[in-house]
Structure formats: C-alpha cells, structure tokens
Design a protein around this motif. Structure first.
Motif, mmCIF file in Angstrom:
data_model
loop_
_atom_site.group_PDB
_atom_site.id
_atom_site.type_symbol
_atom_site.label_atom_id
_atom_site.label_comp_id
_atom_site.label_asym_id
_atom_site.label_seq_id
_atom_site.Cartn_x
_atom_site.Cartn_y
_atom_site.Cartn_z
ATOM 1 N N GLU A 18 51.590 34.366 126.667
ATOM 2 C CA GLU A 18 52.626 33.911 127.609
ATOM 3 C C GLU A 18 53.022 35.034 128.565
ATOM 4 O O GLU A 18 53.112 34.836 129.781
ATOM 5 C CB GLU A 18 53.866 33.420 126.842
ATOM 6 N N LEU A 19 53.195 36.214 127.999
ATOM 7 C CA LEU A 19 53.577 37.372 128.812
ATOM 8 C C LEU A 19 52.501 37.691 129.853
ATOM 9 O O LEU A 19 52.782 37.872 131.033
ATOM 10 C CB LEU A 19 53.810 38.578 127.893
ATOM 11 N N VAL A 20 51.257 37.740 129.403
ATOM 12 C CA VAL A 20 50.176 38.150 130.298
ATOM 13 C C VAL A 20 49.904 37.068 131.352
ATOM 14 O O VAL A 20 49.638 37.374 132.515
ATOM 15 C CB VAL A 20 48.913 38.482 129.473
ATOM 16 N N LEU A 21 49.998 35.821 130.936
ATOM 17 C CA LEU A 21 49.794 34.725 131.888
ATOM 18 C C LEU A 21 50.817 34.811 133.024
ATOM 19 O O LEU A 21 50.481 34.740 134.209
ATOM 20 C CB LEU A 21 49.928 33.386 131.164
ATOM 21 N N PHE A 22 52.052 35.008 132.638
ATOM 22 C CA PHE A 22 53.114 35.108 133.631
ATOM 23 C C PHE A 22 52.899 36.340 134.521
ATOM 24 O O PHE A 22 53.067 36.297 135.734
ATOM 25 C CB PHE A 22 54.470 35.177 132.917
ATOM 26 N N THR A 23 52.474 37.425 133.866
ATOM 27 C CA THR A 23 52.191 38.664 134.597
ATOM 28 C C THR A 23 51.123 38.445 135.665
ATOM 29 O O THR A 23 51.271 38.855 136.817
ATOM 30 C CB THR A 23 51.689 39.732 133.600
ATOM 31 N N ILE A 24 50.034 37.785 135.257
ATOM 32 C CA ILE A 24 48.926 37.577 136.187
ATOM 33 C C ILE A 24 49.364 36.680 137.341
ATOM 34 O O ILE A 24 49.006 36.906 138.499
ATOM 35 C CB ILE A 24 47.729 36.964 135.430
ATOM 36 N N MET A 25 50.158 35.680 137.004
ATOM 37 C CA MET A 25 50.620 34.782 138.072
ATOM 38 C C MET A 25 51.482 35.548 139.073
ATOM 39 O O MET A 25 51.329 35.387 140.283
ATOM 40 C CB MET A 25 51.382 33.593 137.478
ATOM 41 N N LEU A 26 52.346 36.412 138.559
ATOM 42 C CA LEU A 26 53.167 37.241 139.452
ATOM 43 C C LEU A 26 52.288 38.131 140.320
ATOM 44 O O LEU A 26 52.450 38.201 141.541
ATOM 45 C CB LEU A 26 54.085 38.148 138.621
ATOM 46 N N ALA A 27 51.349 38.811 139.671
ATOM 47 C CA ALA A 27 50.503 39.768 140.384
ATOM 48 C C ALA A 27 49.721 39.066 141.487
ATOM 49 O O ALA A 27 49.566 39.574 142.593
ATOM 50 C CB ALA A 27 49.551 40.460 139.409
ATOM 51 N N PHE A 28 49.243 37.878 141.189
ATOM 52 C CA PHE A 28 48.430 37.142 142.160
ATOM 53 C C PHE A 28 49.307 36.585 143.274
ATOM 54 O O PHE A 28 48.970 36.685 144.450
ATOM 55 C CB PHE A 28 47.695 36.015 141.437
ATOM 56 N N ALA A 29 50.455 36.037 142.866
ATOM 57 C CA ALA A 29 51.323 35.385 143.854
ATOM 58 C C ALA A 29 51.859 36.385 144.868
ATOM 59 O O ALA A 29 52.109 36.035 146.015
ATOM 60 C CB ALA A 29 52.471 34.674 143.155
ATOM 61 N N PHE A 30 52.028 37.638 144.457
ATOM 62 C CA PHE A 30 52.516 38.628 145.412
ATOM 63 C C PHE A 30 51.374 39.457 145.998
ATOM 64 O O PHE A 30 51.413 39.820 147.168
ATOM 65 C CB PHE A 30 53.562 39.538 144.749
ATOM 66 N N GLY A 31 50.373 39.753 145.184
ATOM 67 C CA GLY A 31 49.285 40.621 145.649
ATOM 68 C C GLY A 31 48.480 40.015 146.783
ATOM 69 O O GLY A 31 48.193 40.684 147.780
ATOM 70 N N VAL A 32 48.123 38.749 146.657
ATOM 71 C CA VAL A 32 47.276 38.130 147.680
ATOM 72 C C VAL A 32 47.980 38.043 149.037
ATOM 73 O O VAL A 32 47.442 38.506 150.044
ATOM 74 C CB VAL A 32 46.750 36.758 147.209
ATOM 75 N N PRO A 33 49.201 37.503 149.102
ATOM 76 C CA PRO A 33 49.868 37.470 150.413
ATOM 77 C C PRO A 33 50.075 38.858 151.012
ATOM 78 O O PRO A 33 49.912 39.040 152.215
ATOM 79 C CB PRO A 33 51.220 36.815 150.110
ATOM 80 N N LEU A 34 50.403 39.846 150.169
ATOM 81 C CA LEU A 34 50.571 41.199 150.698
ATOM 82 C C LEU A 34 49.258 41.703 151.299
ATOM 83 O O LEU A 34 49.239 42.292 152.378
ATOM 84 C CB LEU A 34 51.035 42.151 149.587
ATOM 85 N N GLY A 35 48.161 41.445 150.593
ATOM 86 C CA GLY A 35 46.857 41.869 151.102
ATOM 87 C C GLY A 35 46.511 41.161 152.409
ATOM 88 O O GLY A 35 45.994 41.772 153.346
#
Ligand code: ATP
Ligand code: MG
Lengths: 281, 341
Positions: free
Chosen positions: B102-119
């Motif tokens: 649960e922790l890692v899933l949420f982590t990955i979703m956060l990382a992707f949701a912010f990382g991609v738009p920033l990139g």
C-alpha cells in the motif's frame, strides 16, 4: 509577378547563433505560377530548406530573422499577415511533402489517427463542419489517390508496418488532405532506393498534373529537376544564381556552378532494369 | 493478435526468471556459512537439539530433495516456519506485505503524478525558468536521502505543525481490520467506510512523500530528456507544418513516444522500493515487509529471509511483466517487433 500563385521577392534571412549573424538567404526571388512545376536546386547548405521554411512560416524566430523581402501567396503578403490568417494557409492552401518517410511519421499512432488529427485541426481553422466518420472517409480517399491498393488497411497500420515507399506515399496523401493549391516537396524520396524514388516522383507529378496543383520541388539532384520541372532556380550560398526553363538549362548551363552540379549528379531514369519493385509490408 | 503473441512470450520469460530466482535463493541459503539450526537455537543448545531441528527442517536430506520440498512448499504458499517463533512465515509476510504494498503503490502514484508533468513542463520551457526550477528541484529530490527527508517531514508536519500523523497506518482508536485485501484504503472503500479511507490517506502521506521524492526526481528528469529528444524528431516538425496546434503536439504527439523511459523507471523503482522502504518504515513505525525483512536478517531467521527474498523477487518479476505489457501498449513498435525500440 503578381499573377504568380507564390512569389518570393528579394527575401533575405539571417541566422544569429552565439552572437554571430549569418546571412543565409540573400535577396532570393522566385515565382511559382499556378499549375506550374518549378524546381529549386542547389548543393547542400545553399539555403533551400530555409527558403521553404520561410514560405511555410516554419522558421523559428529566433534564431532566424527575416531581414528583408516579401512573400506573396495569392496576392497577399504572408510576412505581414496576422498569425491566425497565416495558420489558415499552412497545411491547407500550401502543403509540404516531407523528405524522410522513415522519420516523418509518428511511430506510436496509426496512419488514420495522424491523418484525421491533421484534418480535424485544418477543418477547425477553416471553419469547416465535418464529423469523424467523414474525416476518415476523406483519409481513405486521399490514400486511394496516392494509389494504395488497400487504403483501409493502410489507415489502420502503424508506420512500422509499412514499407518505405508506402510511407512516402502516406506523406504525400497527408499533404493532399485539405486540397492545397501549392505543394512544396523538400527532397522527397531521397531516403528511398532509386527505383522507389522514381515511382514516387512519377506519382507526385501525375497527381500535381491531374489535380491542377502547383509544385515547388526542392532538390540537390538535377536528375530530379529534369524529371519533374519545367522551370528551375539554381541556388548557391543563399543566392539564386541562375533561373531558366529546365530544358534550356540542361542544353546550355550558363554558370560554372550549374555546370558542376550537372556534371556531378548521376542521371535518374524513370524506368528500371529490375522491374517495378513495390515492397510488400 | 501480435499483442497476444507478445504477451505469451513475456509470460513465459517471466516464468523462466522465477525458476532461476528460486534456484539462486535456495542455493544462497544453503551456501551461507553456519548451520541455520545452530544459529536459531543459539550457543547454549545441545548437539541433540540441533540435530533434531536439522531433521525437522529436512536439512539432513540430499540437496535436490530439499530443493524439491522448497518448491513444493512454494507452490502451496507454504514458506515454512520461522526458526525463532515457529509462526508460519507465509502469514507474517502476507500481513506485512500488504502494508508495504500500500505504501509503495501510493508512493509510485505520487512520484508519477508529479514527476511526469514536471518533466513535461521542463521540456516545454527548455532552458527557461520552469526548466531550471524543475531541474534543481529534481536533483535535490534525487540526492536527498530518504531517512533524512522522513525525519524532516516527521518533525515538521508531525511535531511542529501537528497537521499529520507520524506513526502507524491508522489511529489506534479506530476500530478497523483490513481483512479483504490488507490495504487499509482499499478495504475501507470496499466496506464503505469513508472515514477509514481518509484517515488511511492521512497516515500514508508523510511516509510516501519521503519515499517518493527520489523516484519523482528521477521520473521528472527522464521524462524531460525523453520529451526533448522526441521534440527534435522530424515527425514533430511535420505535425507543425500540417498545422497541428502546439497543445496537441506536446500532449499527444510528443508525450506518448516519450512515455516508455519513465514507465520503465517506474517499474524498476516500484519493485526495488518494496525492499528499500525499510528506513522509512522504521521511522514511521509502518508495519511493512521491508522492516520485517531487515529484522529477519538481523535475527538470522533463514526461512523468513528466504520467504521475504522470494516474495520480493516474485513481485519484481510481476511488476516488470506488467510494465512490459504497458510499454507494448504505449509503443506499437515493441509489440510488433517483440522488443524495445
Ligand atoms: N537553425 C539554424 N541555425 C543556424 N544556421 C542555420 C539553421 N538552419 C539552417 N542554417 C544554415 O543555413 C544554411 C542553409 O541551410 P539549408 O538547410 O537551407 O540548406 P539546404 O540547401 O536545404 O541543404 P540540404 O541540401 O543539405 O538540405 C546552412 O549554411 C545552415 O548552416
Ligand atoms: Mg534541406
């Protein structure tokens, strides 16, 4: 001059890179009358692509600046036209045939997707009402015009599923989507083998003649010039050094530069000893 | 059709990797110096006690038979018993894995949701201020150690501002057992307990931000460079010449071909976070498998170690299979040629 469909008048373009200014085009003038086939020839780096981009409004400014001159299309000066009006002409009234069939199509979308997208925004710019199904029908129609045997299958395909010759024909079809009056072809087919290239040039010539389009053929190959044009402009180092009817140019080239170009280029013949080689996908 | 063939190839390949993995894990467990039974029982145990335990564990059997038993157990979902407390390893792992997942899933979703738009923003305004900002921020995120960020967040948000909880998965006062999937937020949703879902998210926030920062930085950077690479392709210039608006060029024609590198990174990170989450789990008292794994290693609990490693390995393979399928979905060249472009 004013009766030409496209008329470039004393166009000068500078590029500034790292604080240095290069005069890439110097007072280039050329006319493309309606329904004519004009060639622009010159060695690599002579400024052909920059001329084409200036006409299409694709130059990025900076680094480029239009230092002088005018470009008329249908009597209107493109360089003073508002952006919105200019955009209405791009890809619609005047259209480009891209050179490299391997790299000019987006690898991750189907042909139909890419072509209907182009059509959708062309429709929007021109205030044309058309729904998705009609657009797809138009896509199939132009694919048929470029002699695809199975336009529906081609439309469903991804670029990687098509041969180089087929992709080049898709690029021609894309240019035809909005029934332009002027086609500008920058070295079409140079990435293909000689046989396929000859077929592509023949197709382009037939289409232009059948549909009454004007063609500006940009090339460094005088063989292509001979096959596809009736009038030719020779460019060297950003200037037009010679321009005459094609037949005259070949009979008696005036400039040493032109003579060197003619001597340097192998003849391109329409037919082939190996028969027609349409590569199946 | 070609997609099915692609899928079958990928699944077979994954099975092969899993067999290899089980052999490696088994071999390593048998090669480590020291007698697991002796280690578990401690120096005071008698020779008979050790011999009994060895027989119990089957350690006196031929090695091939031991491997056979190991595999047979795996197939039944039986990872043996802990050498320390005799509890079945599988059930310990099941409980802790759900928390980590649960922790890692949420982590990955956060990382992707912010990382991609920033990139994407950085690539769109390359060499202008948004790009510079994103680049500095991404580097900062990528180099900040997870434990440092974890402590910082805990002190700041938890003890100074008192806005977010700092330990555990749910308030102790809340009466809820995540007994469907083991994921608090999902089970809360399934049971129609919105209060549980919200509390669960509040508890997830700090640890997952601490864990996500590095991955987000990486995803932002790789998205940026991938977008810039695609932007210079002929087909983007061609779509400009055909009058396709910039918005469509960026978000459709450029983003999709640029998507494969960040997806791949995401898969690798997803899988490796399962093991690497332990620092954050320890700081936030998160009852996860990463922390459990570290404990079992420190206690030299051989069966539990093998179980944790095996589960992590299976997870790694599954995530990569999933990513391969996604990549094939995004990029038709992959599923037609059957390999990455
Ligand atoms: N973005 C740019 N920045 C700086 N200089 C440029 C740029 N684009 C073109 N030039 C310069 O303009 C000149 C003409 O280039 P152009 O691409 O028009 O040549 P070309 O005749 O099309 O050549 P080729 O046959 O190789 O396509 C070259 O000297 C080139 O260096
Ligand atoms: Mg060129």
């Amino acid at each position: 001059m004013s009766q030409a469909l496209l008329s470039v008048d004393n166009l000068s373009v500078d590029f500034s890179t790292y604080g240095q200014t290069h005069h890439v085009l110097k007072n280039v003038s050329l006319d493309v009358p309606a329904r004519s086939q004009i060639a622009l020839v010159g060695e690599s780096g002579s400024g052909k692509t920059v001329t084409m981009k200036a006409i299409m409004g694709l130059l990025r400014q900076p680094p480029a600046t239009i230092a002088g001159g005018r470009i008329f299309y249908d009597g209107r000066d493109l360089l003073t036209l508002p952006d919105k009006e200019r955009l209405k002409l791009r890809g619609t009234a005047m259209s480009m045939v891209f050179q490299d069939p391997m790299s000019s199509l987006n690898p991750v979308f189907t042909i139909a997707d890419q072509m209907t997208t182009i059509l959708k925004y062309a429709d929007r710019r021109l205030d044309r009402q058309r729904n998705g199904r009609d657009r797809l029908a138009r896509v199939h129609e132009v694919l048929t015009q470029v002699r695809m045997r199975d336009p529906e299958r081609v439309a469903r395909s991804y670029p990687i599923m098509l041969s180089g010759g087929m992709r080049q024909r898709v690029l021609i079809a894309m240019a035809l989507l909005s029934e332009p009056k002027l086609l500008i072809a920058d070295e079409p087919g140079t990435a293909l083998d000689v046989t396929t290239q000859a077929q592509i040039l023949k197709l382009l010539k037939d289409l232009v003649e059948a549909r009454g389009l004007a063609l500006l053929m940009i090339t460094h190959n005088l063989g292509v010039v001979r096959e596809t044009s009736s009038y030719v402009y020779v460019m060297n180092k950003g200037q037009v050094v010679e321009h005459r009817p094609t037949a005259e140019l070949f009979a008696a080239p005036r400039e040493d530069y032109t003579k060197a170009l003619i001597a340097a280029v192998p003849r391109l013949t329409g037919g082939t000893r190996f028969g027609t080689a349409e590569v199946a996908p | 059709m070609e997609f099915l063939a692609f899928l079958v190839r990928r699944v077979l390949w994954s099975l092969l990797v899993l067999v290899g993995l089980s052999i490696v894990i088994f071999a390593i467990a048998r090669i480590v110096p020291g007698d697991p039974a002796r280690m578990a029982l401690g120096p005071t145990a008698t020779a008979e006690q050790v011999a009994d335990l060895r027989a119990d564990l089957g350690l006196d059997r031929p090695i091939v038979e031991q491997y056979g038993r190991f595999i047979a157990g795996l197939a039944r979902g039986d990872l043996g018993r802990s050498l320390l407390n005799e509890r079945p390893v599988a059930s310990d792992i099941r409980d802790t894995f759900a928390a980590t997942f649960e922790l890692v899933l949420f982590t990955i979703m956060l990382a992707f949701a912010f990382g991609v738009p920033l990139g994407v923003a950085a690539a769109r305004w390359k060499d202008r201020w948004p790009d510079n900002l994103v680049r500095v921020f991404a580097i900062f995120c990528a180099v900040t150690p997870g434990f440092f960020l974890a402590l910082l967040l805990q002190i700041l948000a938890g003890y100074v501002l008192h806005i977010l909880p700092t330990t555990g998965r749910l308030p102790p006062s809340m009466d809820f057992a995540a007994d469907i999937t083991g994921l608090v937020t999902i089970d809360g949703l399934l049971r129609g307990r919105l209060d549980v879902v919200l509390e669960g998210l509040r508890y997830l926030l700090l640890p997952s931000i601490a864990l996500a920062a590095a991955t987000m930085g990486q995803i932002a950077r790789i998205t940026r460079s991938s977008m810039i690479d695609v932007a210079s392709q002929d087909y983007i210039e061609a779509s400009r010449a055909f009058g396709v608006p910039e918005r469509v060029r960026v978000f459709k024609y450029m983003l999709r071909p640029s998507f494969v590198p960040p997806l791949t990174i995401m898969g690798l990170e997803f899988a490796s976070l399962i093991g690497n989450a332990f620092v954050v789990e320890l700081v936030f008292a998160w009852p996860g498998m990463a922390a459990y794994g570290i404990r079992t290693i420190l206690q030299k609990d051989l069966n539990a170690i093998m179980g944790v490693v095996m589960v992590s390995g299976v997870f790694f393979v599954l995530v990569n299979l999933l990513i391969d399928v996604l990549v094939g979905f995004v990029d038709p060249r992959v599923r037609i040629r059957g390999r990455r472009a």
